[in-house]
Design a protein around this motif. Structure first.
Motif, PDB file in Angstrom:
ATOM      1  N   ALA A 167       0.496  -1.066  -0.309  1.00  0.00           N
ATOM      2  CA  ALA A 167       0.047  -0.116  -0.039  1.00  0.00           C
ATOM      3  C   ALA A 167       1.045   1.429  -0.042  1.00  0.00           C
ATOM      4  O   ALA A 167       0.285   2.676  -0.841  1.00  0.00           O
ATOM      5  CB  ALA A 167      -1.140  -0.251   1.437  1.00  0.00           C
ATOM      6  N   ARG A 168       1.996   1.720   0.581  1.00  0.00           N
ATOM      7  CA  ARG A 168       2.975   2.545   0.296  1.00  0.00           C
ATOM      8  C   ARG A 168       3.431   2.245  -0.392  1.00  0.00           C
ATOM      9  O   ARG A 168       3.726   4.076  -1.363  1.00  0.00           O
ATOM     10  CB  ARG A 168       3.860   2.108   2.171  1.00  0.00           C
ATOM     11  CG  ARG A 168       3.189   2.282   3.555  1.00  0.00           C
ATOM     12  CD  ARG A 168       3.968   2.177   4.038  1.00  0.00           C
ATOM     13  NE  ARG A 168       4.344   2.130   5.361  1.00  0.00           N
ATOM     14  CZ  ARG A 168       4.799   2.001   6.458  1.00  0.00           C
ATOM     15  NH1 ARG A 168       6.750   0.957   6.341  1.00  0.00           N
ATOM     16  NH2 ARG A 168       4.472   1.902   7.867  1.00  0.00           N
ATOM     17  N   ALA A 169       4.128   1.543  -0.783  1.00  0.00           N
ATOM     18  CA  ALA A 169       4.806   1.294  -2.507  1.00  0.00           C
ATOM     19  C   ALA A 169       3.909   1.822  -4.243  1.00  0.00           C
ATOM     20  O   ALA A 169       4.403   2.816  -4.349  1.00  0.00           O
ATOM     21  CB  ALA A 169       4.896   0.290  -3.129  1.00  0.00           C
ATOM     22  N   GLU A 170       1.924   1.839  -3.490  1.00  0.00           N
ATOM     23  CA  GLU A 170       1.148   2.115  -4.109  1.00  0.00           C
ATOM     24  C   GLU A 170       1.401   3.474  -4.195  1.00  0.00           C
ATOM     25  O   GLU A 170       0.765   4.187  -5.662  1.00  0.00           O
ATOM     26  CB  GLU A 170       0.124   1.351  -4.551  1.00  0.00           C
ATOM     27  CG  GLU A 170      -1.354   1.826  -4.997  1.00  0.00           C
ATOM     28  CD  GLU A 170      -2.779   0.962  -4.968  1.00  0.00           C
ATOM     29  OE1 GLU A 170      -3.087   1.438  -5.625  1.00  0.00           O
ATOM     30  OE2 GLU A 170      -2.173  -0.153  -4.461  1.00  0.00           O
ATOM     31  N   ALA A 171       1.045   3.718  -2.685  1.00  0.00           N
ATOM     32  CA  ALA A 171       0.772   5.617  -2.607  1.00  0.00           C
ATOM     33  C   ALA A 171       2.074   6.671  -3.481  1.00  0.00           C
ATOM     34  O   ALA A 171       1.885   7.775  -4.116  1.00  0.00           O
ATOM     35  CB  ALA A 171       0.270   5.934  -0.873  1.00  0.00           C
ATOM     36  N   ALA A 172       3.506   5.836  -2.617  1.00  0.00           N
ATOM     37  CA  ALA A 172       4.043   6.823  -3.241  1.00  0.00           C
ATOM     38  C   ALA A 172       4.059   6.944  -4.996  1.00  0.00           C
ATOM     39  O   ALA A 172       4.340   7.400  -5.336  1.00  0.00           O
ATOM     40  CB  ALA A 172       5.045   5.956  -2.637  1.00  0.00           C
ATOM     41  N   ARG A 173       4.155   5.635  -5.502  1.00  0.00           N
ATOM     42  CA  ARG A 173       4.327   5.588  -7.495  1.00  0.00           C
ATOM     43  C   ARG A 173       2.779   6.299  -7.084  1.00  0.00           C
ATOM     44  O   ARG A 173       2.986   7.185  -8.665  1.00  0.00           O
ATOM     45  CB  ARG A 173       3.640   4.235  -7.792  1.00  0.00           C
ATOM     46  CG  ARG A 173       3.069   3.439  -9.312  1.00  0.00           C
ATOM     47  CD  ARG A 173       3.394   2.385  -9.682  1.00  0.00           C
ATOM     48  NE  ARG A 173       2.484   1.560  -9.098  1.00  0.00           N
ATOM     49  CZ  ARG A 173       2.660   0.926  -7.781  1.00  0.00           C
ATOM     50  NH1 ARG A 173       3.944   0.213  -7.717  1.00  0.00           N
ATOM     51  NH2 ARG A 173       2.067   0.627  -7.190  1.00  0.00           N
ATOM     52  N   GLU A 174       1.441   6.202  -6.908  1.00  0.00           N
ATOM     53  CA  GLU A 174       0.915   7.228  -7.497  1.00  0.00           C
ATOM     54  C   GLU A 174       0.650   8.920  -7.220  1.00  0.00           C
ATOM     55  O   GLU A 174       0.470   9.745  -8.012  1.00  0.00           O
ATOM     56  CB  GLU A 174      -0.743   7.310  -6.653  1.00  0.00           C
ATOM     57  CG  GLU A 174      -1.217   5.921  -7.347  1.00  0.00           C
ATOM     58  CD  GLU A 174      -2.881   5.905  -5.853  1.00  0.00           C
ATOM     59  OE1 GLU A 174      -3.370   6.197  -5.207  1.00  0.00           O
ATOM     60  OE2 GLU A 174      -3.125   4.537  -6.634  1.00  0.00           O
TER      61      GLU A 174
ATOM     62  N   GLY B  63      10.042   0.039   7.011  1.00  0.00           N
ATOM     63  CA  GLY B  63      10.183   1.488   6.592  1.00  0.00           C
ATOM     64  C   GLY B  63       8.974   1.996   7.936  1.00  0.00           C
ATOM     65  O   GLY B  63       8.168   2.213   8.037  1.00  0.00           O
ATOM     66  N   PRO B  64      10.130   4.252   7.614  1.00  0.00           N
ATOM     67  CA  PRO B  64       8.365   4.603   8.540  1.00  0.00           C
ATOM     68  C   PRO B  64       7.758   4.713   7.360  1.00  0.00           C
ATOM     69  O   PRO B  64       6.767   4.340   5.973  1.00  0.00           O
ATOM     70  CB  PRO B  64       9.274   5.587   8.085  1.00  0.00           C
ATOM     71  CG  PRO B  64      10.410   5.518   6.379  1.00  0.00           C
ATOM     72  CD  PRO B  64      10.860   4.153   6.268  1.00  0.00           C
ATOM     73  N   ALA B  65       6.342   5.034   8.144  1.00  0.00           N
ATOM     74  CA  ALA B  65       5.216   4.889   7.468  1.00  0.00           C
ATOM     75  C   ALA B  65       5.088   6.562   7.184  1.00  0.00           C
ATOM     76  O   ALA B  65       5.931   7.584   7.697  1.00  0.00           O
ATOM     77  CB  ALA B  65       4.354   5.317   9.429  1.00  0.00           C
ATOM     78  N   SER B  66       3.832   6.680   5.838  1.00  0.00           N
ATOM     79  CA  SER B  66       3.668   7.833   4.968  1.00  0.00           C
ATOM     80  C   SER B  66       3.221   8.663   5.865  1.00  0.00           C
ATOM     81  O   SER B  66       2.412   8.908   6.844  1.00  0.00           O
ATOM     82  CB  SER B  66       3.452   7.215   3.953  1.00  0.00           C
ATOM     83  OG  SER B  66       4.156   6.259   2.991  1.00  0.00           O
ATOM     84  N   ARG B  67       3.056   9.801   5.501  1.00  0.00           N
ATOM     85  CA  ARG B  67       2.375  10.665   5.829  1.00  0.00           C
ATOM     86  C   ARG B  67       2.436  12.088   5.188  1.00  0.00           C
ATOM     87  O   ARG B  67       2.934  12.508   4.071  1.00  0.00           O
ATOM     88  CB  ARG B  67       3.580  11.653   7.159  1.00  0.00           C
ATOM     89  CG  ARG B  67       4.284  10.584   8.203  1.00  0.00           C
ATOM     90  CD  ARG B  67       4.504  11.544   9.526  1.00  0.00           C
ATOM     91  NE  ARG B  67       5.199  10.019  10.035  1.00  0.00           N
ATOM     92  CZ  ARG B  67       4.920  10.169  11.030  1.00  0.00           C
ATOM     93  NH1 ARG B  67       5.246  10.608  12.128  1.00  0.00           N
ATOM     94  NH2 ARG B  67       5.810   8.379  12.042  1.00  0.00           N
TER      95      ARG B  67
ATOM     96  N   ALA C 214      -3.321  17.786  -7.751  1.00  0.00           N
ATOM     97  CA  ALA C 214      -4.335  18.149  -8.217  1.00  0.00           C
ATOM     98  C   ALA C 214      -5.321  16.979  -6.853  1.00  0.00           C
ATOM     99  O   ALA C 214      -6.650  17.986  -6.206  1.00  0.00           O
ATOM    100  CB  ALA C 214      -4.900  18.195  -9.385  1.00  0.00           C
ATOM    101  N   VAL C 215      -5.503  16.184  -7.087  1.00  0.00           N
ATOM    102  CA  VAL C 215      -5.930  14.986  -6.716  1.00  0.00           C
ATOM    103  C   VAL C 215      -5.390  14.499  -6.139  1.00  0.00           C
ATOM    104  O   VAL C 215      -3.926  13.331  -5.742  1.00  0.00           O
ATOM    105  CB  VAL C 215      -7.744  13.877  -7.247  1.00  0.00           C
ATOM    106  CG1 VAL C 215      -7.804  13.194  -6.872  1.00  0.00           C
ATOM    107  CG2 VAL C 215      -7.686  14.734  -8.019  1.00  0.00           C
ATOM    108  N   GLN C 216      -5.761  13.595  -3.915  1.00  0.00           N
ATOM    109  CA  GLN C 216      -5.087  12.940  -3.050  1.00  0.00           C
ATOM    110  C   GLN C 216      -5.647  12.437  -2.568  1.00  0.00           C
ATOM    111  O   GLN C 216      -6.911  12.791  -2.106  1.00  0.00           O
ATOM    112  CB  GLN C 216      -4.379  13.190  -2.365  1.00  0.00           C
ATOM    113  CG  GLN C 216      -2.818  14.618  -2.541  1.00  0.00           C
ATOM    114  CD  GLN C 216      -2.077  15.928  -1.549  1.00  0.00           C
ATOM    115  OE1 GLN C 216      -2.694  15.440  -0.573  1.00  0.00           O
ATOM    116  NE2 GLN C 216      -1.107  16.212  -1.856  1.00  0.00           N
ATOM    117  N   ARG C 217      -5.083  10.861  -2.081  1.00  0.00           N
ATOM    118  CA  ARG C 217      -5.980  10.345  -1.763  1.00  0.00           C
ATOM    119  C   ARG C 217      -5.447   9.554  -0.472  1.00  0.00           C
ATOM    120  O   ARG C 217      -4.508   9.247  -0.061  1.00  0.00           O
ATOM    121  CB  ARG C 217      -6.142   8.608  -2.871  1.00  0.00           C
ATOM    122  CG  ARG C 217      -7.271   7.358  -2.525  1.00  0.00           C
ATOM    123  CD  ARG C 217      -6.738   6.302  -3.114  1.00  0.00           C
ATOM    124  NE  ARG C 217      -5.687   5.913  -2.904  1.00  0.00           N
ATOM    125  CZ  ARG C 217      -5.959   4.273  -3.433  1.00  0.00           C
ATOM    126  NH1 ARG C 217      -6.683   4.155  -4.483  1.00  0.00           N
ATOM    127  NH2 ARG C 217      -4.475   3.910  -3.780  1.00  0.00           N
TER     128      ARG C 217
END
Length: 100
Positions: free
Chosen positions: A61-68, A96-100, A75-78
């Motif tokens: 999920a972190r990798a997918e969020a970073a890729r997006e 790894g650290p949590a995405s913030r 303009a649009v953040q999820r």
């Protein structure tokens, strides 16, 4: 006048029955107030948690969020919220650290 009395008696009986039902619904289900009967055993079954699998899901999920974020124009953040068992916190933090 007999029919009128019967109606009044029936109405009074329904009112008393309604009051009794309301009182029963508002009362504590068990005398000790615990919410369960004393003879009912507490659940003893435990669920095994595979922390490596949970950590893999979080990492994906972190990798997918970073890729997006990298592909998008911003303009649009999820917002992605994940829940994991507390006993897996060390395994997730080690990845790894949590995405913030």
């Amino acid at each position: 006048m007999r029919i009128g009395r019967r109606v009044v008696v029936a109405w009074a009986g329904l009112c008393l029955a309604g009051a009794a039902a309301t009182s029963a619904l508002d009362a504590e289900p068990y005398a000790d107030g615990t919410g369960s009967p004393a003879e009912e055993p507490a659940p003893t079954q435990t669920h095994a948690v595979n922390c490596e699998e949970v950590a893999d899901l979080v990492e994906q999920a972190r990798a997918e969020a970073a890729r997006e974020r990298a592909e998008g124009d911003g303009a649009v953040q999820r917002l992605t919220v994940m829940s994991a068992p507390e006993e897996c916190a060390d395994e997730i933090e080690a990845r790894g650290p949590a995405s913030r």
